[in-house]
Design a protein around this motif. Structure first.
Motif, PDB file in Angstrom:
ATOM      1  N   ARG A 116       0.795  -1.232   0.000  1.00 54.15           N
ATOM      2  CA  ARG A 116       0.000   0.000   0.000  1.00 54.15           C
ATOM      3  C   ARG A 116       0.829   1.285   0.000  1.00 54.15           C
ATOM      4  NH1 ARG A 116      -5.323  -1.654   1.676  1.00 54.15           N
ATOM      5  NH2 ARG A 116      -5.507  -3.718   0.733  1.00 54.15           N
ATOM      6  N   GLY A 117       2.113   1.164   0.375  1.00 52.82           N
ATOM      7  CA  GLY A 117       2.894   2.392   0.451  1.00 52.82           C
ATOM      8  C   GLY A 117       4.367   2.122   0.673  1.00 52.82           C
ATOM      9  N   TYR A 118       5.143   3.196   0.575  1.00 53.94           N
ATOM     10  CA  TYR A 118       6.603   3.118   0.720  1.00 53.94           C
ATOM     11  C   TYR A 118       7.051   4.332   1.530  1.00 53.94           C
ATOM     12  CZ  TYR A 118      11.559   3.342  -0.647  1.00 53.94           C
ATOM     13  OH  TYR A 118      12.941   3.419  -0.642  1.00 53.94           O
ATOM     14  N   PHE A 119       7.756   4.068   2.631  1.00 53.03           N
ATOM     15  CA  PHE A 119       8.282   5.141   3.475  1.00 53.03           C
ATOM     16  C   PHE A 119       9.801   5.113   3.421  1.00 53.03           C
ATOM     17  CE2 PHE A 119       4.502   6.618   5.850  1.00 53.03           C
ATOM     18  CZ  PHE A 119       3.589   5.668   5.405  1.00 53.03           C
ATOM     19  N   LEU A 120      10.355   6.188   2.965  1.00 50.11           N
ATOM     20  CA  LEU A 120      11.798   6.279   2.788  1.00 50.11           C
ATOM     21  C   LEU A 120      12.459   6.610   4.132  1.00 50.11           C
ATOM     22  CD1 LEU A 120      13.296   8.332  -0.159  1.00 50.11           C
ATOM     23  CD2 LEU A 120      14.472   8.035   2.004  1.00 50.11           C
ATOM     24  N   TRP A 121      13.473   5.819   4.485  1.00 51.07           N
ATOM     25  CA  TRP A 121      14.282   6.141   5.663  1.00 51.07           C
ATOM     26  C   TRP A 121      15.569   6.795   5.198  1.00 51.07           C
ATOM     27  CZ3 TRP A 121      13.231   6.097  10.761  1.00 51.07           C
ATOM     28  CH2 TRP A 121      14.303   6.412  11.607  1.00 51.07           C
ATOM     29  N   SER A 122      15.787   8.080   5.504  1.00 46.19           N
ATOM     30  CA  SER A 122      14.987   8.853   6.423  1.00 46.19           C
ATOM     31  C   SER A 122      14.785  10.250   5.843  1.00 46.19           C
ATOM     32  CB  SER A 122      15.713   8.927   7.765  1.00 46.19           C
ATOM     33  OG  SER A 122      14.969   9.673   8.710  1.00 46.19           O
ATOM     34  N   LEU A 123      13.842  10.976   6.388  1.00 47.38           N
ATOM     35  CA  LEU A 123      13.619  12.344   5.934  1.00 47.38           C
ATOM     36  C   LEU A 123      14.866  13.204   6.144  1.00 47.38           C
ATOM     37  CD1 LEU A 123      11.448  14.416   4.891  1.00 47.38           C
ATOM     38  CD2 LEU A 123      11.111  15.020   7.294  1.00 47.38           C
ATOM     39  N   LEU A 124      15.472  13.065   7.313  1.00 42.36           N
ATOM     40  CA  LEU A 124      16.594  13.920   7.714  1.00 42.36           C
ATOM     41  C   LEU A 124      17.788  13.068   8.146  1.00 42.36           C
ATOM     42  CD1 LEU A 124      14.391  15.960  10.191  1.00 42.36           C
ATOM     43  CD2 LEU A 124      15.424  16.989   8.154  1.00 42.36           C
ATOM     44  N   ASP A 125      18.993  13.549   7.937  1.00 41.97           N
ATOM     45  CA  ASP A 125      20.147  12.946   8.605  1.00 41.97           C
ATOM     46  C   ASP A 125      19.847  12.972  10.097  1.00 41.97           C
ATOM     47  OD1 ASP A 125      21.625  12.611   6.269  1.00 41.97           O
ATOM     48  OD2 ASP A 125      22.706  14.520   6.501  1.00 41.97           O
ATOM     49  N   ASN A 126      20.326  11.962  10.827  1.00 41.08           N
ATOM     50  CA  ASN A 126      19.951  11.903  12.244  1.00 41.08           C
ATOM     51  C   ASN A 126      20.908  11.054  13.056  1.00 41.08           C
ATOM     52  OD1 ASN A 126      19.070   9.090  12.146  1.00 41.08           O
ATOM     53  ND2 ASN A 126      17.339   9.853  10.917  1.00 41.08           N
ATOM     54  N   PHE A 127      20.548  10.823  14.308  1.00 37.25           N
ATOM     55  CA  PHE A 127      21.349  10.025  15.247  1.00 37.25           C
ATOM     56  C   PHE A 127      21.170   8.548  14.903  1.00 37.25           C
ATOM     57  CE2 PHE A 127      21.543   7.591  19.268  1.00 37.25           C
ATOM     58  CZ  PHE A 127      22.807   7.931  19.714  1.00 37.25           C
ATOM     59  N   GLU A 128      22.179   7.948  14.293  1.00 38.09           N
ATOM     60  CA  GLU A 128      22.057   6.563  13.841  1.00 38.09           C
ATOM     61  C   GLU A 128      22.510   5.595  14.958  1.00 38.09           C
ATOM     62  OE1 GLU A 128      20.479   4.930  11.607  1.00 38.09           O
ATOM     63  OE2 GLU A 128      21.465   3.023  11.972  1.00 38.09           O
ATOM     64  N   TRP A 129      21.804   5.641  16.074  1.00 37.52           N
ATOM     65  CA  TRP A 129      21.974   4.690  17.178  1.00 37.52           C
ATOM     66  C   TRP A 129      23.442   4.512  17.564  1.00 37.52           C
ATOM     67  CZ3 TRP A 129      17.482   4.996  19.181  1.00 37.52           C
ATOM     68  CH2 TRP A 129      16.359   5.087  18.375  1.00 37.52           C
ATOM     69  N   SER A 130      23.957   3.303  17.599  1.00 39.97           N
ATOM     70  CA  SER A 130      25.323   3.118  18.109  1.00 39.97           C
ATOM     71  C   SER A 130      26.384   3.707  17.179  1.00 39.97           C
ATOM     72  CB  SER A 130      25.607   1.641  18.377  1.00 39.97           C
ATOM     73  OG  SER A 130      25.259   0.858  17.260  1.00 39.97           O
TER      74      SER A 130
END
Ligand code: PNW
Length: 474
Positions: free
Chosen positions: A420-434
């Motif tokens: 039904r849909g596609y969500f792109l990761w990610s909108l913004l550069d961000n805190f990529e966990w470890s």
């Protein structure tokens, strides 16, 4: 690799979205009455996150959400997938809601709706209130009950404005990376704890799902899983058995109770030396098996494995963190092979055929279950260039990755998969966990010092795809 040689059209109703998560973008970690989460504790523990990075400030979305909403609108997003920070709306994980925290998400929802963007809200994208971890976290059944209470309160407060409620993002990561390999918060190394967490996360999904049905009957109910595409090194029965064990632990441990009302029977035998599964109580599976409207699937890469013969050199090359502890409980006799490239900056191999395979396999197993891709995207080392005084970020590798994977979604849809849909990761550069701020997944670049946002070429490319509903040929 599939190559989108010709333009590909998508149906009119297909949803184009983008995704983020609270701890990765919000910052404002001690503002507005927010309590501490396990990710605050983890990121502030030396040695846990690359470069000592924390989400204290992240990309300051808490203060810049209006600007970010405007970017979503300009891009033409049909939906935005974000997560609610539990410790922001219910600090400590119990008791009444914190009005200031609720107000933030309320403003965000109003802003989305005013711009015609459907809100897809995730209740849990890994930021457990620290106080609940101190009482056992997801190894404790009580945490599932606390989650139900949190869900009831926040859905009642925000419910009618959320289009799709997602209970959990990637419970696989929470259970196995949090409690077995320890590369994610809370950073424990205990296989039995991880398996208990699997069940309590599933149970919490069922309990919260029931609350969502009661309190927001018009909303869609979903959960997001990071399903694994695991292939054998050879056609031997040993390698096939290795694949089956990982498939049960990684996929069946969630899909089974959620969609079949039962854990895969083999899982009990395969993990018998670690746990007796006595945390599964009468009635739990009925609760977990609540029908969902849409199954969210996150896809990035594939895995290739072989059963270790006990003699040859080991070839462990997981690519998912550098912990000496495996996330795969009781799989010490399985080798994870180095995959052929190309790779993203995460070291994950690029394999769009896995996207098609996963969607077709899931639709074959659950023919009446609508699906959506809730995350897909890639980290690359972007280059910021100054062109006549204008900052530009050219990211051809990301555009190529996205093209091939969106094409692979289309191939699965042509073969009958109900996506039904596609969500792109990610909108913004961000805190990529470890990995902290060292890995950039955004289609909008962020200068982590100034917080200035710059659209990468991929953002312009996605904007055009959304406008035309057509994937251009490469
Ligand atoms: C997902 N693995 O994380 C998350 O939902 C996002 O928050 C994250 O930023 C994104 O993918 C990119 O990493 C994953 O080790 C983290 O298999 C690790 C794994 C899978 C997904």
């Amino acid at each position: 690799m599939t190559v989108p040689a010709a333009p590909r059209s998508f149906p009119d109703g297909f949803t184009w979205g983008s995704a983020t998560a609270s701890y990765q973008i919000e910052g404002a970690a001690t503002e507005g009455g927010r309590g501490p989460s396990i990710w605050d504790t983890f990121s502030h523990t030396p040695g846990k996150v690359l470069g000592g990075d924390t989400g204290d400030v992240a990309v300051d979305h808490y203060h810049r959400y209006e600007e970010d909403l405007d970017a979503m609108k300009a891009m033409g997003l049909g939906a935005y997938r974000f997560s609610i920070a539990w410790p922001r709306v219910q600090p400590g994980g119990r008791g009444p809601l914190n009005p200031e925290g609720v107000a933030f998400y309320s403003k965000l929802l109003d802003g989305l709706i005013a711009r015609g963007i459907k809100p897809v809200a995730t209740l849990y994208h890994w930021d457990l209130p620290q106080e609940l971890e101190d009482e056992g976290g997801w190894t404790a059944r009580e945490t599932a009950l606390r989650f139900e209470e949190y869900a009831r309160l926040i859905v009642a407060a925000l419910g009618d404005r959320v289009h799709t409620w997602t209970t959990f993002n990637e419970p696989w990561c929470t259970a196995y990376l949090g409690y077995a390999s320890g590369v994610h918060a809370p950073g424990r190394h205990d296989g039995a704890a991880a398996l208990a967490a699997v069940h309590h996360l599933n149970l919490a999904h069922g309990l919260a799902g029931r609350a969502i049905r009661e309190l927001a009957p018009n909303a869609q109910l979903s959960i997001t899983l990071n399903l694994h595409v695991i292939r054998p090194r050879s056609s031997s029965t040993d390698d096939a058995r290795a694949v089956q064990r990982l498939d049960d632990l990684g996929n069946g441990a969630f899909l089974g109770p959620l969609l079949d009302g039962a854990y895969p029977e083999r899982l009990f035998g395969d993990t018998a030396k670690t746990t007796d599964w006595s945390f599964v109580l009468d009635g739990d599976l009925e609760l977990i098996n609540i029908p969902i409207d849409v199954l969210g699937i996150n896809y990035y890469s594939t895995t290739r494995v072989a059963l270790w013969d006990g003699v040859s050199d080991r070839v462990m090359a997981d690519g998912h963190g550098d912990s000496p502890y495996s996330p795969w409980v009781d799989c010490d006799d399985i080798d994870f092979l180095v995959q052929p490239g190309p790779y993203t900056a995460m070291g994950w191999n690029i394999d769009p055929s896995g996207m098609t395979e996963l969607l077709l396999r899931t639709s074959k197993a659950y023919p009446h279950q609508p699906m959506m891709i809730t995350e897909n995207g890639a980290a690359f080392d972007d280059v910021v260039v100054d062109e006549d005084g204008v900052a530009r970020i050219h990211d051809p590798l990301r555009v190529d990755y996205l093209s091939r994977h969106i094409d692979a979604v289309g191939v699965a849809m042509d073969a009958g998969a109900d996506v039904r849909g596609y969500f792109l990761w990610s909108l913004l550069d961000n805190f990529e966990w470890s990995y902290g701020y060292s890995k950039r997944f955004g289609i909008i670049g962020v200068d982590f010092d100034t917080q200035v946002r710059t659209w990468k070429d991929s953002a312009l490319w996605y904007q055009e795809l959304i406008r035309t509903h057509q994937l251009p040929a490469i």
